[in-house]
Design an enzyme around this catalytic site. Structure first.
Site, PDB file in Angstrom:
ATOM      1  N   HIS A 236      -3.564  -5.500   2.686  1.00 38.35           N
ATOM      2  CA  HIS A 236      -4.715  -5.661   2.093  1.00 38.35           C
ATOM      3  C   HIS A 236      -4.653  -6.629   0.852  1.00 38.35           C
ATOM      4  CE1 HIS A 236      -5.615  -2.205   4.535  1.00 38.35           C
ATOM      5  NE2 HIS A 236      -6.721  -2.718   4.793  1.00 38.35           N
ATOM      6  N   ASP A 308      -5.719  -7.321  12.966  1.00 39.67           N
ATOM      7  CA  ASP A 308      -6.215  -6.499  11.747  1.00 39.67           C
ATOM      8  C   ASP A 308      -7.215  -7.240  10.947  1.00 39.67           C
ATOM      9  OD1 ASP A 308      -6.435  -4.396  10.044  1.00 39.67           O
ATOM     10  OD2 ASP A 308      -4.268  -4.199   9.439  1.00 39.67           O
TER      11      ASP A 308
END
Length: 582
Positions: A236, A308
């Site tokens: 992230h 993702d």
């Protein structure tokens, strides 16, 4: 969907818990025994693809995300009309179960009126049950807690409950299970989301969960391919790279994915991780060597490949979401998890086709695959949920009882010098970060004289002094810990100060169990695996913890990871730590 006989046998037994039949119920969703013949779904996919516009075909390959509060707004309808986005991710939308069913039904209604009328895949992260998205749903142990039970039937039961409740509210795609093998204790993003550190354990539990959930008509997505368990960077926030050799990749990290493929998992989610043993230049999400060469070719996976989130900085900061979307499709992905950048991603794909950079035949290949799976899951016939059924199924007493039972079997007592269970006639101070208040309240409900003093995760010296003072009148201290990677020095100082009071101290790790490496001087230590990296808890696990602390239940778990040099893999029920006196 393919199901191996051995797992099917486990699943048939998994709905009986502690001698009590658990009715795991869903709406009229397809099961592995009631799906349309493959040939008819392939034909439907082919003919539907032929009559779709280019923009709506591209829309099937892009996952969008609703914005705003309340029911889906006109922006969702406009996106469906222009692009026909065929997959959506929702996060904490709609509130209680019946409203979530109404929410997903509105989206399906708008999809039916747009373009070719293709139904939607509507997905969410439900790694610890539907409670992660719907507050009145059943919370379940995170995968590491399931691994701690050492009972494959518990993972199957968790998958069945999650699938039943997801289907009841119209969520037909769960981005779970996490089958990363957590070999790096300092991993900042996986932790309790993994079943453990041993590839066989992860593979067995992940496959059982997958099959059970897909039998409820909810698509599973094993993630993060080809493995995020040995990273020290959160994708992230940055681009991780792993340097282990090809043999380690195949023996450790690929094994659970291959097991999931062999068990019939219908989708896999990619990792934004550079796996140098396969492609030292590109992350798996963007790598033809990983997605087409390894996953499709070597491993034989024929289901959906979803990326993702493309807004994660591992991708966005290095390639940009539009360019990366094109690269991912070229690499072999079928669905781009674009979220808030769905329109930008769709336009980038559209321009790539118009310019000849990306062939329309490549788009058609993924569209047919997506539509075939939608047909296989019965969405063309039964796309809607029932609000009344959602109220009846979601969070029902049998599910909650089952979840608490799994919680009892997951709680891991790594040592006890005779202070547990907590004596009924003694006062208890619960001190530490995150859920100290909640744990104390649960103890009070069970008749214990308990108080709480909750701290931050990084208490300064004054806060540590105040926390110690809060234990002055207590007979026993329950010290909670919470970290998602390496324990901060300030939290370590708090634990040391509590141990120095001379009072009996029970250390309870609420997140990753690696915290217990510092609990050698404690009088007892428990691992709960109850909170993920974002401190999202599973409420039945906290209930189970309270039951164990007061002696209403026995802790049944065994460590699914190694905790430093103090507690080996497998320490727990029936397997005390070396040198333990309790």
């Amino acid at each position: 969907m393919r199901i191996r006989p051995a797992l099917g046998t486990v699943l048939s037994a998994a709905v009986v818990l502690a001698g009590v039949a658990v009715p795991v119920e869903a709406r009229s969703a397809p099961t592995s025994h009631s799906r349309a013949p493959a040939e008819s779904c392939e034909e439907l996919a082919r003919t539907t693809t032929e009559r779709m516009s280019l923009k709506h075909k591209i829309g099937q390959l892009v996952m969008s995300q609703p914005t705003g509060r309340g029911l889906p707004d006109r922006r969702v309808q406009e996106q469906l009309q222009e692009w026909g986005f065929g997959t959506w991710i929702i996060q904490n939308r709609g509130g209680e179960a019946a409203n979530v069913a109404r929410y997903t039904n509105r989206m399906q209604t708008w999809a039916a009126r747009s373009g070719a009328g293709v139904p939607l895949f509507i997905g969410a992260d439900m790694e610890n049950g539907v409670e992660q998205q719907v507050p009145d749903a059943t919370g379940l142990p995170y995968p590491m807690g399931l691994g701690a039970t050492r009972r494959v039937e518990d993972s199957a039961l968790a998958g069945r409950i999650t699938g039943a409740e997801a289907a009841a509210v119209g969520l037909n795609w769960n981005f779970s299970p996490v089958v990363d093998v957590n070999t790096n204790p300092a991993n900042p993003v996986i932790g309790v989301r993994s079943f453990g550190e041993e590839p066989g354990l992860v593979a067995e539990h992940g496959a059982a969960y997958t099959v059970a959930m897909q039998q409820q008509g909810v698509l599973a997505s094993a993630k993060h391919f080809p493995g995020h368990g040995d990273t020290s960077t959160d994708s992230h926030l940055g681009l991780p790279s792993v340097t282990y050799d090809r043999q380690t990749l195949e023996d450790v990290h690929l094994r659970p994915f291959q097991e999931a493929v062999d068990a019939g998992v219908d989708s896999l989610m990619t990792a934004h991780v550079v796996v140098e043993a396969v492609d030292p230049e590109l992350p798996a999400t963007l790598s033809p060597k990983v997605l087409t060469g390894l996953l499709r070719g070597q491993m034989g996976f024929q289901g959906l490949i979803i990326t993702d989130g493309m807004g994660m900085r591992a991708i966005a900061d290095n390639w940009g979401t539009g360019e990366a979307g094109v690269m991912a499709i070229q690499a072999g992905a079928d669905v781009i998890l674009a979220g808030g950048t769905a329109e930008l991603t769709a336009e980038a794909l559209h321009q790539a086709v118009l310019s000849g950079e990306l062939g329309e035949d490549r788009i058609d290949e993924s569209v047919r695959r997506i539509l075939t799976v939608k047909c296989d899951y019965g969405l063309f016939e039964r796309p809607y949920a029932s609000a009344a059924e959602a109220d009846r199924v979601v969070g029902n007493p049998a599910h909650l009882q089952a979840a608490t039972g799994i919680g009892h079997r997951s709680i891991t007592q790594v040592h006890d010098d005779g202070v547990l269970p907590l004596p009924a006639d003694q006062t208890v101070a619960v001190v530490g970060p995150e859920r100290a208040d909640e744990v104390a309240a649960l103890l009070v409900e069970r008749g214990t004289d308990a108080s709480a003093h909750e701290t931050s995760r990084r208490p300064d010296s004054a806060a540590v002094t105040a926390a110690v003072a809060a234990t002055a009148d207590a007979d026993v201290v329950v010290a909670t810990t919470f970290t998602f990677s390496t324990m901060p020095a300030q939290q370590r100082a708090l634990l040391d100060a509590l141990l120095a009071t001379g009072k009996p101290v029970v250390v309870v790790s609420l997140g990753i169990p690696y915290d217990l490496a510092g609990a050698a001087e404690a009088d007892a230590a428990l691992a709960t695996y109850a909170l993920n990296v974002n401190a999202v808890s599973s409420e039945p696990v906290l209930e189970a913890l309270a039951d164990v602390l007061v002696g209403d239940a026995e802790p049944g778990g065994r460590l699914p990871v190694t905790v430093g040099e103090l507690y080996p893999y497998g320490t727990g029920a029936g397997q005390p730590a070396p040198g333990a006196t309790g």
